[in-house]
Every structure is written in structure tokens, then in C-alpha cells.
Enzyme design. Structure first.
Site, PDB file in Angstrom:
ATOM      1  N   LYS A  79       6.860   0.997   9.606  1.00 58.47           N
ATOM      2  CA  LYS A  79       6.982  -0.030  10.297  1.00 58.47           C
ATOM      3  C   LYS A  79       7.713   0.571  11.817  1.00 58.47           C
ATOM      4  O   LYS A  79       7.110   0.020  12.691  1.00 58.47           O
ATOM      5  CB  LYS A  79       7.807  -1.148   9.944  1.00 58.47           C
ATOM      6  CG  LYS A  79       7.082  -1.916   8.693  1.00 58.47           C
ATOM      7  CD  LYS A  79       7.920  -3.135   8.303  1.00 58.47           C
ATOM      8  CE  LYS A  79       9.189  -2.876   7.758  1.00 58.47           C
ATOM      9  NZ  LYS A  79       9.333  -1.982   6.716  1.00 58.47           N
ATOM     10  N   THR A  80       8.706   1.079  11.613  1.00 58.17           N
ATOM     11  CA  THR A  80       9.380   1.875  12.944  1.00 58.17           C
ATOM     12  C   THR A  80       8.362   2.855  13.439  1.00 58.17           C
ATOM     13  O   THR A  80       8.239   2.974  14.840  1.00 58.17           O
ATOM     14  CB  THR A  80      10.620   2.432  12.715  1.00 58.17           C
ATOM     15  OG1 THR A  80      11.401   1.610  11.914  1.00 58.17           O
ATOM     16  CG2 THR A  80      11.239   2.956  13.743  1.00 58.17           C
ATOM     17  N   ASP A 108      14.367  -4.055  14.561  1.00 57.07           N
ATOM     18  CA  ASP A 108      14.195  -3.938  13.209  1.00 57.07           C
ATOM     19  C   ASP A 108      15.086  -4.923  12.509  1.00 57.07           C
ATOM     20  O   ASP A 108      15.934  -5.340  12.797  1.00 57.07           O
ATOM     21  CB  ASP A 108      14.791  -2.555  12.803  1.00 57.07           C
ATOM     22  CG  ASP A 108      14.135  -2.081  11.560  1.00 57.07           C
ATOM     23  OD1 ASP A 108      13.414  -2.731  11.001  1.00 57.07           O
ATOM     24  OD2 ASP A 108      14.855  -1.061  11.135  1.00 57.07           O
ATOM     25  N   THR A 127      11.772  -6.900   6.488  1.00 61.64           N
ATOM     26  CA  THR A 127      11.389  -6.455   4.846  1.00 61.64           C
ATOM     27  C   THR A 127      11.234  -7.787   4.005  1.00 61.64           C
ATOM     28  O   THR A 127      11.074  -7.897   3.065  1.00 61.64           O
ATOM     29  CB  THR A 127      12.340  -5.541   4.334  1.00 61.64           C
ATOM     30  OG1 THR A 127      13.659  -6.336   4.301  1.00 61.64           O
ATOM     31  CG2 THR A 127      12.311  -4.257   4.954  1.00 61.64           C
ATOM     32  N   ARG A 182       7.929   7.700   2.984  1.00 64.76           N
ATOM     33  CA  ARG A 182       9.114   8.069   3.255  1.00 64.76           C
ATOM     34  C   ARG A 182       9.646   8.930   2.054  1.00 64.76           C
ATOM     35  O   ARG A 182      10.267   9.930   2.017  1.00 64.76           O
ATOM     36  CB  ARG A 182      10.210   7.038   3.552  1.00 64.76           C
ATOM     37  CG  ARG A 182      11.739   7.276   3.527  1.00 64.76           C
ATOM     38  CD  ARG A 182      12.298   6.222   4.087  1.00 64.76           C
ATOM     39  NE  ARG A 182      12.252   5.856   5.368  1.00 64.76           N
ATOM     40  CZ  ARG A 182      12.536   4.659   6.017  1.00 64.76           C
ATOM     41  NH1 ARG A 182      12.974   3.828   5.109  1.00 64.76           N
ATOM     42  NH2 ARG A 182      12.221   4.581   7.179  1.00 64.76           N
TER      43      ARG A 182
END
Length: 343
Positions: free
Chosen positions: A68-69, A113, A162, A221
Site C-alpha cells: 500500500k505504501t 497510513d 488494514t 515484505r
């Protein structure tokens, strides 16, 4: 359990954020996975560039570690616009948000965020800013308070969350484009690993990439983190090339099994099966049995176990499925949860 849990945790902190920055794709064409989201987002951005206007506000939801980032940074790069980054918990007061909004340049991208964790006053100010590009600054207190309207430059808000269900409807409805990030397939994670291995100058044959990818819990990640740990193992105990045997030996050493379960995940299943006969067991009882806080078991271990079909949440408590019995090499009883489907 801290080290093993950090290894397969979808969250990032500290020095890892700097390492991630070096591995992030910079353009939409370099981004791997999320094919439908990429195609939709490319249309939104291309249309905005042709109209020479900021695109609609963008909301991205999904589990941590799915990109997302990275996509927020790519949006700014594709628009050739500056990017301002903040987080929901940092916006405790309306004044915190007003200070950011009043200094935005025209066309700038504001990334928030964990937007669902914004304080209510800041959230209500954001409604007007997103819709009318205006905020009201309240001066004074009590009956003498005065609201001064302040125009702000047109901007694009990119929100990431999230837990999309916690966003209030008025805020969610103000986003023109909403994207949900899904977990990655093994083949997609292999492509992520090939790209990262090239940037890290690591020898990674296809068989090694597959072994790491299938243990990465569908999360880029985690895949990149496991790659770095396997690289360390290969440099010290092998010739630096990560084949299947080296990858498997390294991840076994770090207690990440073939399905991506770590020590905490297996401890939950082990206790549930061997001490409680597969359940049902209450969350608090299960947490005490594995020596963890209930929140740790519920937030950290359970989501992956449920997604893998190894654990079920029922009104009476947590229940191990027939697949969980098989995963630990045990024969499931005839009345095990999902036994008929498993058979």
C-alpha cells in the site's frame, strides 16, 4: 519468540524501513502483483494527467506488507507530484491536519497510513478538505469562537488501512477510487524475489526462489525479509548461491516451516491438539497455555492459521481443523472440524 515472530511478521519497523526503501519499485510498470488494481489505477492516473487535474482520492485496504505504501509513492511518481506522508495516529487534533493541509502545493499527494486511526476532530475536518478543498479554522473558545474558512490547494489524498470496516461511511464515500490488496500467489512472490535478489546481488535460482516464496505467507515484505536471512545463511555456510537445499536448511533453522508457520503458530496448534483435544478452547485459555497475551494470539497468530484452514473460530471457542491434525502428523478424530471435507 520475538525473533521468529519478527521474521514472519507483516509489519516493518526500524532499520528494515530503510532496506525496504531500496527495494521498492518506483513506477507502476515495475510493481509486481495486484494486476487488477494496477490496471485500474493506471487508468485513473492517465485520465488525470490528460485532464491536467489531480485524480480522485484513493483508498487502499489490505493486510500489512502487501504494497500500500509503495503504491502511494508510485502514484506521486506517476503524477510527477510531491508526496507528503503522515499516519492516522499522528493526527490527534484538527490543528495537526490543518497544519499539513494549509501547506500543500497544488497537485500534491498526501498519504495517510492507517487512516482509520485518525482522531474524530481531524477526521471531520478531512471531509470538507476532500470535497471542497477548504477547511474551517476555529479561533477562540466558547461563545466567542469564530470559524475562519481557509481555501487549500487541490490535492490527492491516498489513504491506507488494514481495517477498512473501521472507516466511517462519510469518509469512505469521499474516495473516488477504492482498491483492495490481495495476498500474493507463489508465482508472483517468485517474481518479487528475483527482482530483489538482483538489487541485492544475490544468486537466486528458480528452485530457491520457489522454496522461499511458498513459505512467505503470501506477503512480499515477508518474502524479502526471508530472502535476506537466507542470503546470510548462504554466505556463511555455502557458496552464496541460494538453491532449494540451502533455502530449506536456512528457513528450517529460523523455524519457518514449509507452510510458512513459525514457532508461535505451531505452539498454538500443538497446545490446541495435544492438551485440549482440538477444542473448542477460549482465547484466554489458549493464550495462557502458550505463554502469550490473548491479543498476541488473536492478532498475530490466528489470522494466518484461519486463512490456511488450520484453525476455526466458533461461538464456543477456537477449534482445530482436520488439516491442523494432518499438519502436525496426527490422525484427526472422526468428529474433527471439517473432517468430511478433508477426507
Amino acid at each position: 519468540m520475538g525473533f521468529e515472530r519478527e521474521l514472519v511478521s507483516p509489519d516493518a519497523a526500524g532499520d528494515e524501513l530503510q532496506i525496504e526503501a531500496a527495494l521498492r519499485p518506483k513506477r507502476l510498470g515495475e510493481f509486481i502483483g495486484q494486476g487488477r488494481v494496477r490496471e485500474q489505477l493506471s487508468l485513473v492516473l492517465e485520465s488525470a494527467l490528460r485532464r491536467r487535474r489531480p485524480p480522485d482520492h484513493v483508498l487502499m485496504s489490505g493486510s500489512p506488507g502487501l504494497g500500500k505504501t509503495t503504491l502511494a509513492m508510485i502514484i506521486a511518481a506517476e503524477l510527477n507530484a510531491p508526496l507528503r506522508i503522515t499516519s492516522g495516529p499522528a493526527l490527534e487534533r484538527a490543528g495537526d491536519l490543518a497544519a499539513i493541509l494549509s501547506t500543500l502545493a497544488e497537485g500534491e499527494v498526501l498519504f495517510i497510513d492507517e487512516i482509520h486511526r485518525m482522531a474524530r476532530p481531524a477526521e471531520e475536518m478531512l471531509y470538507m478538505a476532500m470535497e471542497d478543498f477548504r477547511v474551517d479554522i476555529v479561533v477562540g473558545k466558547g461563545p466567542g469562537a469564530t470559524a475562519i474558512p481557509l481555501d487549500i490547494a487541490p490535492f490527492t489524498l491516498v489513504g491506507a488501512t488494514t481495517r477498512a470496516g473501521l472507516l466511517p461511511a462519510p469518509l469512505r464515500d469521499r474516495f473516488g477510487f477504492t482498491a483492495h490488496m490481495d495476498y500474493y500467489e507463489v508465482a508472483e512472490l517468485e517474481q518479487v524475489l528475483f527482482r530483489s535478489a538482483k538489487l541485492l546481488s544475490v544468486g537466486l535460482p528458480a528452485e530457491g526462489a520457489h522454496e522461499i516464496a511458498r513459505r512467505s505467507r503470501g506477503t512480499p515484505r515477508i518474502a524479502n525479509r526471508l530472502l535476506r536471512r537466507v542470503r546470510d545463511f548462504a554466505d556463511v555456510r555455502a557458496d552464496g548461491v541460494i538453491n532449494r537445499e540451502i533455502a530449506s536448511a536456512a528457513l528450517d533453522l529460523y523455524e519457518v516451516d514449509a507452510e510458512g508457520l513459525d514457532r508461535l503458530d505451531r505452539a498454538v496448534l500443538d497446545v490446541l491438539l495435544k492438551k485440549f483435544g482440538g477444542g473448542p478452547v477460549g482465547l484466554s485459555t489458549l493464550a495462557v497455555a502458550v505463554g502469550e497475551e490473548p491479543e498476541t494470539v488473536e492478532v498475530v497468530a490466528e489470522p494466518f492459521l484461519v486463512r490456511q484452514g488450520l484453525l476455526a473460530r466458533t461461538p464456543r471457542g477456537r477449534v482445530a481443523t482436520a488439516a491442523a491434525w494432518a499438519h502436525l502428523g496426527m490422525t484427526p478424530p472422526p468428529d474433527a472440524f471439517g473432517a468430511s471435507l478433508f477426507a
